[in-house]
Design a protein around this motif. Sequence first.
Motif, PDB file in Angstrom:
ATOM      1  N   ALA B  61       0.612  -0.831   0.479  1.00  0.00           N
ATOM      2  CA  ALA B  61       0.147   0.101  -0.070  1.00  0.00           C
ATOM      3  C   ALA B  61       1.023   1.034   0.036  1.00  0.00           C
ATOM      4  O   ALA B  61       0.640   2.325  -0.484  1.00  0.00           O
ATOM      5  N   ALA B  62       2.096   1.362   0.895  1.00  0.00           N
ATOM      6  CA  ALA B  62       2.694   2.028   0.746  1.00  0.00           C
ATOM      7  C   ALA B  62       3.304   3.017  -0.767  1.00  0.00           C
ATOM      8  O   ALA B  62       3.705   3.692  -1.110  1.00  0.00           O
ATOM      9  N   ALA B  63       3.884   1.600  -1.908  1.00  0.00           N
ATOM     10  CA  ALA B  63       4.452   2.446  -2.592  1.00  0.00           C
ATOM     11  C   ALA B  63       3.061   2.412  -3.201  1.00  0.00           C
ATOM     12  O   ALA B  63       3.569   3.368  -4.561  1.00  0.00           O
ATOM     13  N   VAL B  64       2.257   1.900  -2.986  1.00  0.00           N
ATOM     14  CA  VAL B  64       1.026   2.621  -4.236  1.00  0.00           C
ATOM     15  C   VAL B  64       1.499   3.365  -4.233  1.00  0.00           C
ATOM     16  O   VAL B  64       0.414   4.882  -5.099  1.00  0.00           O
ATOM     17  N   GLU B  65       0.836   3.901  -2.965  1.00  0.00           N
ATOM     18  CA  GLU B  65       0.197   5.608  -2.235  1.00  0.00           C
ATOM     19  C   GLU B  65       1.305   6.691  -2.568  1.00  0.00           C
ATOM     20  O   GLU B  65       1.062   7.719  -2.921  1.00  0.00           O
ATOM     21  N   LEU B  66       2.378   6.604  -2.888  1.00  0.00           N
ATOM     22  CA  LEU B  66       4.195   6.655  -3.006  1.00  0.00           C
ATOM     23  C   LEU B  66       4.090   6.899  -3.952  1.00  0.00           C
ATOM     24  O   LEU B  66       5.267   7.875  -4.633  1.00  0.00           O
ATOM     25  N   GLY B  67       3.420   6.456  -5.258  1.00  0.00           N
ATOM     26  CA  GLY B  67       3.621   6.166  -6.237  1.00  0.00           C
ATOM     27  C   GLY B  67       5.326   5.802  -6.775  1.00  0.00           C
ATOM     28  O   GLY B  67       5.489   5.913  -8.029  1.00  0.00           O
ATOM     29  N   SER B  68       5.449   5.040  -5.749  1.00  0.00           N
ATOM     30  CA  SER B  68       6.636   4.041  -6.163  1.00  0.00           C
ATOM     31  C   SER B  68       6.478   2.698  -7.110  1.00  0.00           C
ATOM     32  O   SER B  68       5.939   2.121  -7.508  1.00  0.00           O
ATOM     33  N   PRO B  69       7.769   3.047  -8.412  1.00  0.00           N
ATOM     34  CA  PRO B  69       7.813   2.125  -9.329  1.00  0.00           C
ATOM     35  C   PRO B  69       8.084   0.968  -8.356  1.00  0.00           C
ATOM     36  O   PRO B  69       8.078  -0.229  -9.621  1.00  0.00           O
ATOM     37  N   TYR B  70       7.899   0.263  -7.260  1.00  0.00           N
ATOM     38  CA  TYR B  70       8.548  -0.843  -6.879  1.00  0.00           C
ATOM     39  C   TYR B  70       7.090  -1.071  -6.363  1.00  0.00           C
ATOM     40  O   TYR B  70       6.777  -2.371  -5.895  1.00  0.00           O
ATOM     41  N   ALA B  71       5.575  -0.916  -6.930  1.00  0.00           N
ATOM     42  CA  ALA B  71       4.644  -1.881  -6.396  1.00  0.00           C
ATOM     43  C   ALA B  71       4.351  -2.849  -7.231  1.00  0.00           C
ATOM     44  O   ALA B  71       3.670  -3.483  -6.336  1.00  0.00           O
ATOM     45  N   VAL B  93      14.645  -1.610  -3.444  1.00  0.00           N
ATOM     46  CA  VAL B  93      13.854  -1.228  -2.824  1.00  0.00           C
ATOM     47  C   VAL B  93      13.907  -1.089  -1.398  1.00  0.00           C
ATOM     48  O   VAL B  93      12.933  -0.281  -0.434  1.00  0.00           O
ATOM     49  N   ARG B  94      15.196  -1.424  -0.912  1.00  0.00           N
ATOM     50  CA  ARG B  94      15.688  -2.015   0.852  1.00  0.00           C
ATOM     51  C   ARG B  94      15.947   0.052   1.231  1.00  0.00           C
ATOM     52  O   ARG B  94      15.609   0.958   1.569  1.00  0.00           O
TER      53      ARG B  94
END
Lengths: 423, 423
Positions: B61-71, B93-94
Amino acid sequence: MPPFDVPEGDPFGPHNLPYGVFSLGGPGTGSDSGSDGKSNSDSGRRSVGVRLGDHVLDAGAAAVELGSPYAALLARPSLNPLLAAGRTAWSDVRRAITAWVTVPAHRETIAPLLHPLSEVTLHLPFEVADYVDFYASENHARNVGQIFRPDAEDSLTPNWKHLPIGYHGRSGTVVVSGTEVVRPSGQRKAPADPAPVFGPSVRLDIEAEVGFVVGTPSAMGTAVPLSGFRDHVFGLCLLNDWSARDLQAWEYVPLGPFLGKSFATSVSAWITPLDALDDARVAPPTRTHPLLPYLDDASDASEDPGGYDLRISVAINGHVVSEPPFSTMYWTAAQQLAHMTVNGASLRTGDLYGSGTVSGASDNERGSLLELTWNGRDTLELPDGKRTFLEDGDTVTLTAWAPGPHGTRVGLGEVSGRVVAGA
Amino acid sequence: MPPFDVPEGDPFGPHNLPYGVFSLGGPGTGSDSGSDGKSNSDSGRRSVGVRLGDHVLDAGAAAVELGSPYAALLARPSLNPLLAAGRTAWSDVRRAITAWVTVPAHRETIAPLLHPLSEVTLHLPFEVADYVDFYASENHARNVGQIFRPDAEDSLTPNWKHLPIGYHGRSGTVVVSGTEVVRPSGQRKAPADPAPVFGPSVRLDIEAEVGFVVGTPSAMGTAVPLSGFRDHVFGLCLLNDWSARDLQAWEYVPLGPFLGKSFATSVSAWITPLDALDDARVAPPTRTHPLLPYLDDASDASEDPGGYDLRISVAINGHVVSEPPFSTMYWTAAQQLAHMTVNGASLRTGDLYGSGTVSGASDNERGSLLELTWNGRDTLELPDGKRTFLEDGDTVTLTAWAPGPHGTRVGLGEVSGRVVAGA
């Protein structure tokens, strides 16, 4: 004339109908998948196929065309959904496919979906979950005992007649027939050598086996009884348990075979459903030792005698070197399944277990070169030269048939592999 | 105050960040998954979680919320996509997650995505491909040799110092911490008994181990060198290799452990990335025998010393009975990986290999009850009674920590399991 132009007496007639996974296009080598079983993995859409004579029926496409309720099980790139569907579905699907290939009204639909074997690539037909290998031939176990423990009072270990001995192998290196086998390297050390040396195996061998494929899973903490065999096991295949005897001899005490076996295990591209082998069922050899109840098939209530009369043939470069009879196996596949789960270990769809090397009583019925050459003491005379163990370039092919209904034969898919030198 | 309210010195602070898979809701038992690790499998959406103190960050969820390429790697029900992404992605990712939990600007986004451990269910974090178990502690191997072969000239088998002995185990019965372990039944026979008997194991044991999780696959026919360890292995976990000593003793000659081990293997719910353990790296013990080049880490060009300083603790019903030091292991995980593939066996994402029982030189550093009680000759005095082997109702918990940066500790996730009687 039998249906759909399969010659009378063809071991892959409509009484057989083994399952595989294929894609269109391929190396033109029949049931091979090319020099590298994985290189063609994306060269075409994969579908469940059913073998009919020297053709493959696109069972997925047939199911869709015919509006079959089994399209969800067959129009898939793996047998796993069908395996997981359970025994009733296995019978229903087999009955439906039998109708597709025998009822004339379906001919117009089915004919265009039959592809010559030479025009398809066959793939590993299911995703292997756990792979277990047994040691169930008394002849084989006694030969091995005499070779490696010549001074022992009994050629069998004390546990051999009380339980089907088995161990886990590497499921990630189970490959489909046609995949080349790279000669493995590793440590070897003869007892008299001062230290181990490293290099390509100099005693590369085969083991002619039959593999059993689990469909229906079981829960952890529960045992599958002898009578549950047909509910859980979908079918069987031929299996070559490639073995590097020199690596194995040095590594295997005390925890068993590891690198001597883990480099490759080849299976046939066709899985023969047990439903096709009802006429091949035979009683196993008389047991010489009383069995604990969970293994005692003499007093088991199921009607299945447990054994299968499969006539295996082992060929090197096309020359038959042995004809191991599966009917001689001391332990049955049902006993192996009951033993494997009696501690509560669960089954998963795709679990594969090998029978162990099949060796008959006669010299020409042994299922490994270890036995055929008595660990290299003797040589096999082939038209292309002498052999003790395998040479680079050798192709080993296992074939088999079983008695079918009304005097027919049920053909098992071949398992073949060529040995190549490492890089 | 450290970021996001994790207390200073917490072994699960932002220097650690182990990965797991969780769903919301749960039995309220912290890192357990309830009385049956599978019963909660569908009770909520699974996502990759990262542990921070006594909370779990919903990394997906954090990756999605933050628009991360690692979602695409994190908003998944399993660690497998992250494992398969390879070493560069693991580091990237780390680094990203470290920023999410330490940079104040992210606090508003991240805070609602932190769930108390007591409010989540933790699942088996990856799909186990092949499972291999090694035997790499010299102290353990010598203890076992002295117990079972008291008259042998050397308590180690002749191959022990030349190769890391290993064997394949059952991947289908690898379960997450918190899963109850049903006491297995099976055959046992003491040498003096006239015949085997069947029943629940009377010598149920544990083995305190560390498990290594493979991310990057390798091709069949190629070997992974010592220097490839960090490219292929993502991280480690704690592992309890439950063992029924009586079943094992009767079955294991000549093909190794089978039912004595295959009923259950427990792993911690948290996988600690090797990137979190750089400060725990130590040189392994001095080798007493020359090694073949593929295992010779003294002359290996990589800078990694190969060993890890992990301080393990074994508790029964909350009472610590042993503290095995992982730094004493003779064979390293890099050597085990090189050995496992030197015959050309391929690696798959999700392969898991256990170190083998960790036992130090001292009596209170032994990683199995077999050793702690010298095969039942001695008893362990616990506040709730004496033990030789495990009783029904006993809960075994392994915990561990490793030195982290700047004097911190890196906590490993616990692996815990309660023994219950069979049906």
